[in-house]
Design an enzyme around this catalytic site. Structure first.
Site, short mmCIF file in Angstrom:
data_model
loop_
_atom_site.label_atom_id
_atom_site.label_comp_id
_atom_site.label_asym_id
_atom_site.label_seq_id
_atom_site.Cartn_x
_atom_site.Cartn_y
_atom_site.Cartn_z
N ASP A 247 9.01 -8.33 14.33
CA ASP A 247 10.31 -8.93 13.15
C ASP A 247 11.51 -9.00 14.41
OD1 ASP A 247 10.99 -9.55 11.85
OD2 ASP A 247 11.94 -7.45 10.46
N ASP B 287 14.67 -10.70 13.61
CA ASP B 287 15.88 -11.10 12.26
C ASP B 287 17.21 -11.99 12.60
OD1 ASP B 287 17.63 -11.44 10.05
OD2 ASP B 287 15.99 -10.61 8.98
N GLU C 56 -3.92 -1.03 2.55
CA GLU C 56 -3.44 -0.78 1.87
C GLU C 56 -2.02 -2.45 1.66
OE1 GLU C 56 1.20 1.45 0.94
OE2 GLU C 56 -0.06 1.52 2.76
#
Length: 522
Positions: free
Chosen positions: A200, A202, A134
Site C-alpha cells: 500500500d 499512500d 474472506e
C-alpha cells in the site's frame, strides 16, 4: 498448491444467502459497529427490507454475457432475461457515488464479478481458494461485516446488489469456510492459509516533501511520487524476488495498491512477508526532522537500481515541479537542505550564497552544491561523503514510502479492485505498469459518469443486435454494459492479467501431477 486440485463441487443452491429479518442497532455509535455473523447482516441499521429486495430484479442479473471463452465461469448458470434488456439507469444530475441507487446500478451492471472470481479462484472450476476466501463489507451506515464468503461469483454479486456496500475488502483463504468459523471445535482449526502479498502506497506519507497538495488532495505533480514508487517496487519484486503476476490498482483517491499473485507469494507465511516488506522499507512512517536516510555503503544492488530509476524523476518532478527548497519560505527551505549536507564549510558557503539570493529555485540550489564544492576553498570537504549525502537526499525525496504493516500479515484485508471510492466516486482501476507514466488518476471514470455512458450508448445504438426476427442469435450479440463505457480498457486489462495467471496455474497443476507434490517447493 493444495487448493488447485480440489474436485469440482456440485452446483450450489443460492438459498445459502437467506433474507434476514430486520434487527435494530441499539448499542454504540454506528461507526463502531462490528458484525461478524451472517445472521446479523444489516444495512442502515437493519437488513434490506422485503420491499428493497423486491425492487431489484435478481432473477435478471446472472446472465453469462461477459463469460470468458477460454476460462468460462463454472458457477450455476441462471437462465433469465438478459440484463441489457432492462430499462436504462437514469441518474439525476445531483446523484452521488454514495447513493444506494447508484451503487446498486454499479454492482448490477458494471462490476466485473466473473473476472474477480477467476482471479481469486485460480481456476475456472470452483475451488476453496474462492469458497474459503474472506470478504468484508462496509455498508452505507459504516457497519463492517467480516468473514463473509461465497461459493460462486453470482452469489457474491447478489449480496452486493442486495446490501449495496460502499466498498468491500478481500482477505485470506482460510482452512475452513469463514462463515463456519464458530462451529469448529478448536480455534487452531480456523487459520489463514494463503493470500496475495500486498503493498500500500499512500500520498499522505509524502506530505512533508510535496509542496503542491496535502492530506487527501492530489494533482498531477504530486502523483509523480506514486509513479516513482510503482517503478521501484515493481522492479524489485520482479528482478529480486522473481515474481511475475503483479497487479497494481489505483486506490480511488490518493494512492496505489500492489497485489502479488504468484502462488509462491500467496503461500508466504508472516515471517517471510515481514522479510520482503523489510527489504523494501527504507523510510519509516512518522520520521520527523533531520536526515531520514543513512544507508550503508557500498550500496545494495536494489538501491543502486533504484537510484538509476529515480535520478531523472528527481530532476524533473522534485527539483522543477515540487521546488522543495524554494517556494514561499525559501530561507526555511534552504535550511532543510543545508542540514542534509555533511561539511560545515560547505554549508556556510552555500548559506552565504543563498542569503544573497533567497529566491533561487531548488534546481539552482542543487547545482550550487557542486559549484561551491568544486571551488577549491573547502580543504576539509570529503568528495566521497558529499556524493553519498547527495544520493541519500535523492532517496529521501523519491524512494517509495510504504505502509509496511499492510504487507506483513497474512490476515490483513485490502480493498478490492473495481470498488468505488465513496469520496471521489472514482473506480479503483488497474494500472498498466508498461504505461505507468500515462496513468491519470484525475481522469479515472466515476461511477455516475459510467452509468451515464451506458444510457448514452443505448440511445445511440438503439435496436442494434436485438431484433425479434434474429431470435436466439441476437441474444449472443448483447454487449456487456462495461463494454459501453470508459471502464472497458481497464476491465480488458484485468481480464488479460487474470488469463495469464490462470494459464500459469494450470501449467503448475500439470507439473505437480507429473513430478509429485513433494517436488514443488515454495
Amino acid at each position: 498448491m493444495p487448493h488447485s486440485t480440489s474436485p469440482e463441487p456440485s452446483p450450489v443452491d443460492d438459498s445459502v444467502l437467506p433474507h434476514v429479518p430486520a434487527q435494530p442497532l441499539n448499542d454504540g455509535p454506528k461507526e463502531e459497529l462490528f458484525i461478524e455473523s451472517p445472521d446479523t447482516i444489516m444495512s442502515d441499521g437493519v437488513s434490506p427490507s422485503e420491499a428493497e429486495v423486491k425492487q431489484v430484479d435478481l432473477e435478471g442479473l446472472f446472465d453469462d454475457e461477459d463469460s470468458d471463452e477460454e476460462f468460462p465461469s463454472s458457477a450455476p448458470q441462471i437462465k433469465s432475461e438478459d440484463i441489457s434488456s432492462q430499462e436504462p439507469v437514469t441518474i439525476s444530475a445531483g446523484a452521488k457515488a454514495s447513493d444506494p441507487a447508484v451503487m446498486r446500478a454499479f454492482y448490477q451492471r458494471l462490476f466485473p464479478f466473473r473476472y474477480l472470481f477467476q482471479w481469486l479462484n485460480h481456476s475456472p472450476s470452483p475451488t476453496n481458494d474462492f469458497k474459503h476466501r474472506e470478504f468484508a463489507f462496509t455498508l452505507q451506515n459504516d457497519a463492517y461485516l467480516r468473514y463473509q464468503s461465497f461459493p460462486s461469483s453470482d452469489l457474491l454479486r447478489r449480496q452486493c446488489i442486495q446490501q449495496v456496500p460502499s466498498r468491500f475488502e478481500i482477505g485470506p483463504v482460510y482452512s475452513t469456510n469463514p462463515r463456519d468459523r464458530k462451529t469448529v471445535r478448536k480455534a487452531s482449526a480456523f487459520r489463514p492459509l494463503s493470500k496475495e502479498l500486498v503493498f500500500d502506497i499512500d500520498m499522505t506519507d509524502y506530505d512533508d516533501i510535496r509542496t503542491c497538495c496535502s492530506g487527501a488532495a492530489i494533482c498531477h505533480r504530486c502523483w509523480a511520487f506514486i509513479t516513482m514508487a510503482i517503478r521501484v517496487v515493481d522492479a524489485a519484486l520482479r528482478d529480486d524476488f522473481g515474481f511475475r503476476h503483479i497487479l497494481w490498482v489505483y486506490s480511488g483517491r490518493r494512492g496505489a495498491h500492489a497485489w502479488v499473485c504468484d502462488a509462491r507469494a500467496r503461500n508466504l507465511d508472516d515471517s517471510k512477508r515481514r522479510a520482503v516488506a523489510g527489504y523494501l522499507e527504507l523510510l519509516r512512517g512518522g520520521d520527523r526532522g533531520g536526515k531520514k536516510v543513512n544507508v550503508k555503503r557500498p550500496l545494495h544492488p536494489h538501491l543502486e537500481r533504484s537510484l538509476a530509476l529515480l535520478r531523472t524523476p528527481f530532476q524533473t518532478s522534485v527539483l522543477l515541479e515540487q521546488d522543495p527548497w524554494g517556494g514561499a519560505s525559501p530561507a526555511a527551505a534552504a535550511t532543510t537542505l543545508l542540514d542534509l549536507l555533511p561539511d560545515a564549510g560547505l554549508r556556510a558557503g552555500l548559506a552565504k550564497k543563498w542569503d544573497a539570493a533567497p529566491a533561487r529555485p531548488s534546481a539552482a540550489k542543487w547545482a550550487d552544491i557542486d559549484a561551491v564544492a568544486a571551488s577549491g576553498a573547502l580543504s576539509t570537504l570529503d568528495p566521497r561523503a558529499l556524493k553519498e549525502a547527495k544520493q541519500d537526499i535523492v532517496l529521501e525525496y523519491t524512494y517509495p514510502r510504504l505502509d509496511a504493516e499492510v504487507s506483513k500479515k497474512l490476515n490483513h484485508l485490502l480493498k478490492s479492485p473495481f470498488c468505488v471510492h465513496p469520496g471521489t466516486g472514482r473506480v479503483c482501476v488497474p494500472i498498466d505498469t508498461r504505461r505507468v507514466d500515462e496513468f491519470d488518476p484525475l481522469g479515472v471514470p466515476t461511477v455516475t459518469q459510467l452509468l451515464g455512458e451506458i444510457d448514452e450508448w443505448d440511445r445511440e445504438n438503439k435496436g442494434e443486435g436485438g431484433g425479434e426476427e434474429e431470435g436466439a442469435a441476437s441474444q449472443q450479440k448483447k454487449v456487456p454494459d462495461w463494454e459501453k463505457t470508459s471502464l472497458r480498457p481497464y476491465v480488458e486489462f484485468f481480464r488479460g492479467f487474470v488469463n495469464g495467471l490462470l494459464k500459469e496455474e494450470r501449467g503448475g497443476i500439470k507439473r505437480e501431477r507429473e513430478e509429485g507434490a513433494e517436488g514443488i517447493q515454495f
